[in-house]
Each structure stands twice: as structure tokens, then as C-alpha cells.
Design a protein around this motif. Structure first.
Motif, PDB file in Angstrom:
ATOM      1  N   LYS A  62       0.828  -1.205   0.000  1.00 25.21           N
ATOM      2  CA  LYS A  62       0.000   0.000   0.000  1.00 25.21           C
ATOM      3  C   LYS A  62       0.860   1.252   0.000  1.00 25.21           C
ATOM      4  N   LEU A  63       1.934   1.240   0.809  1.00 27.14           N
ATOM      5  CA  LEU A  63       2.840   2.388   0.862  1.00 27.14           C
ATOM      6  C   LEU A  63       3.542   2.604  -0.466  1.00 27.14           C
ATOM      7  N   LYS A  64       3.920   1.517  -1.138  1.00 24.43           N
ATOM      8  CA  LYS A  64       4.563   1.632  -2.448  1.00 24.43           C
ATOM      9  C   LYS A  64       3.611   2.253  -3.474  1.00 24.43           C
ATOM     10  N   GLU A  65       2.339   1.820  -3.455  1.00 24.37           N
ATOM     11  CA  GLU A  65       1.345   2.373  -4.380  1.00 24.37           C
ATOM     12  C   GLU A  65       1.138   3.865  -4.120  1.00 24.37           C
ATOM     13  N   LEU A  70       2.083   9.661  -5.457  1.00 28.17           N
ATOM     14  CA  LEU A  70       2.673  10.948  -5.094  1.00 28.17           C
ATOM     15  C   LEU A  70       3.786  11.345  -6.056  1.00 28.17           C
ATOM     16  N   LYS A  71       4.569  10.367  -6.483  1.00 28.36           N
ATOM     17  CA  LYS A  71       5.648  10.639  -7.433  1.00 28.36           C
ATOM     18  C   LYS A  71       5.088  11.132  -8.762  1.00 28.36           C
ATOM     19  N   ASP A  72       4.000  10.486  -9.223  1.00 26.17           N
ATOM     20  CA  ASP A  72       3.375  10.894 -10.479  1.00 26.17           C
ATOM     21  C   ASP A  72       2.811  12.313 -10.366  1.00 26.17           C
ATOM     22  N   LEU A  75       5.664  14.839 -10.503  1.00 24.90           N
ATOM     23  CA  LEU A  75       6.196  15.025 -11.856  1.00 24.90           C
ATOM     24  C   LEU A  75       5.270  15.905 -12.696  1.00 24.90           C
ATOM     25  N   ARG A  76       3.942  15.666 -12.568  1.00 25.14           N
ATOM     26  CA  ARG A  76       2.994  16.465 -13.346  1.00 25.14           C
ATOM     27  C   ARG A  76       2.986  17.929 -12.895  1.00 25.14           C
ATOM     28  N   VAL A  77       3.003  18.134 -11.575  1.00 29.12           N
ATOM     29  CA  VAL A  77       3.024  19.506 -11.058  1.00 29.12           C
ATOM     30  C   VAL A  77       4.314  20.211 -11.469  1.00 29.12           C
ATOM     31  N   ASN A  78       5.428  19.478 -11.411  1.00 30.99           N
ATOM     32  CA  ASN A  78       6.713  20.057 -11.804  1.00 30.99           C
ATOM     33  C   ASN A  78       6.708  20.443 -13.285  1.00 30.99           C
ATOM     34  N   ALA A  79       6.115  19.573 -14.129  1.00 34.09           N
ATOM     35  CA  ALA A  79       6.038  19.868 -15.569  1.00 34.09           C
ATOM     36  C   ALA A  79       5.172  21.098 -15.821  1.00 34.09           C
TER      37      ALA A  79
END
Length: 207
Positions: A62-65, A70-72, A75-79
Motif C-alpha cells: 500500500k505504501l509503495k502504491e 505521489l511521485k506521479d 512530476l505532473r506539477v513540476n512539468a
């Protein structure tokens, strides 16, 4: 016959042996009970350990998911931030590049008036008026050179196909021997400022 009687020492020894035997039997029984209890508890401990292991594995998954989500998002917010920063830089650059546009637009009608004045045929004019017109031509030439120095260029529209991106058709009339939508007269010149159209040409086109 004399009866076999144990001496006090023998009696005491016998009692001690019986006590030792009883103690050994009790210890052996206690050891067996402990072993049995231990054997019974082992599966329970294994079952308990397996339960916690499964629980830990589920939480880890669950933590990995959640981490991937959060990583995705990051990345989208950074883009999006990078795109926004690029747009702001472009807008800032354009503002600096075309900062004199409004002033130039106000100067262009003055250029138009100069062109109308010098368009007169001065061959039939009196000397005074002819000299005055010559002065107009000189002023116009200097002004036009200054504008060109700032990359303010008059567009060449006459006899060109009509282009709605750079022209505005205000009149249309049939012209013999000419295809439709060809500029036959320029009523007001169009101008570009550093490659950007700042005034559309007002033209008459064939139909």
C-alpha cells in the motif's frame, strides 16, 4: 529364627531413595508436560508470525502504491510549473521586445499624412509650394529611415494574393484579366514591427 529387621541407617537410606525416586518421577512428568505445551504453542506462534508478516506485506504494498501516486503527481506539477515559467519568460520577453508598439501605432497615421502630401504632383505647383513639398519629402524620408532602423517595415501588398493575416479587404470589384482575391489597390499600408503585424493593410481586391 531371627526376623530380618532393618537398621535405622537402612531405614533412613530407603526413605531417601524413595524420596529421590518420587522427585525424579515428578521432574520427568513436569518435563513431558512442558514439552507437550511447547509443541502445542509452536504452531500458534508460527501462525501468529505468519499473520503479522502478511499484514506487513500488505502495508508495504500500500505504501509503495501511495508513493508511486505521489511521485506521479509531483512530476505532473513540476512539468506544469516548468511550462508556466516558460510562458512567463516568453511573455516577459515579448513585452520587452515590443514595448514601443503603442507609440509606433500613433506615429503611423503621421506617416500616412506625409505620404498623401508628397503624393501630389508638384510639377504644376508654384515655386513656394513646390519647395514646401520638397521639404515634406525630406522629412518623410528621414522619418521612414528611422522607422526602418527600429524594424518597422511597410508591407508590400499591391498585386499580391489577399492574405487575411496581414490585410483587411474594404472594397472588392471585378477587374478584367485578373484572378479573384488579388490586391488591386492599397488604401492604407500595413506595417510589421520586428516581424509582428501591428497594422493590417486596408486593400481593395478583385472579384
Amino acid at each position: 529364627m531371627e526376623e530380618n529387621k532393618n537398621t535405622p541407617v537402612q531405614e533412613e537410606t530407603k526413605v531417601v531413595e524413595e524420596v529421590e525416586k518420587a522427585v525424579k518421577e515428578e521432574v520427568a512428568e513436569e518435563t513431558n508436560n512442558t514439552t507437550e505445551v511447547s509443541n502445542e504453542e509452536t504452531p500458534k506462534k508460527e501462525e501468529k508470525k505468519s499473520f503479522f508478516k502478511k499484514k506487513d506485506d500488505t502495508e508495504l504494498k500500500k505504501l509503495k502504491e501511495e508513493n508511486e501516486i505521489l511521485k506521479d503527481k509531483f512530476l505532473r506539477v513540476n512539468a506544469e510549473m516548468q511550462n508556466m515559467r516558460r510562458r512567463m519568460e516568453e511573455e516577459k520577453s515579448n513585452l520587452l521586445k515590443y514595448e514601443g508598439e503603442e507609440l509606433i501605432k500613433r506615429l503611423l497615421p503621421i506617416v500616412d499624412n506625409f505620404e498623401r502630401a508628397i503624393g501630389m504632383d508638384d510639377t504644376n505647383l508654384e515655386d513656394e509650394v513646390s519647395k514646401f513639398l520638397s521639404g515634406f519629402k525630406m522629412i518623410y524620408g528621414n522619418l521612414n529611415s528611422t522607422l526602418q532602423g527600429y524594424e518597422i517595415i511597410a508591407m508590400d501588398s499591391l498585386n499580391k494574393p489577399f492574405d487575411p493575416n496581414t490585410m483587411e479587404a474594404v472594397l472588392a470589384e471585378p477587374v478584367e484579366g485578373m484572378e479573384p482575391n488579388i490586391v488591386v489597390d492599397v488604401l492604407q499600408k500595413g506595417y510589421t514591427y520586428k516581424g509582428k503585424v501591428i497594422r493590417h493593410a486596408m486593400v481593395k481586391v478583385s472579384k
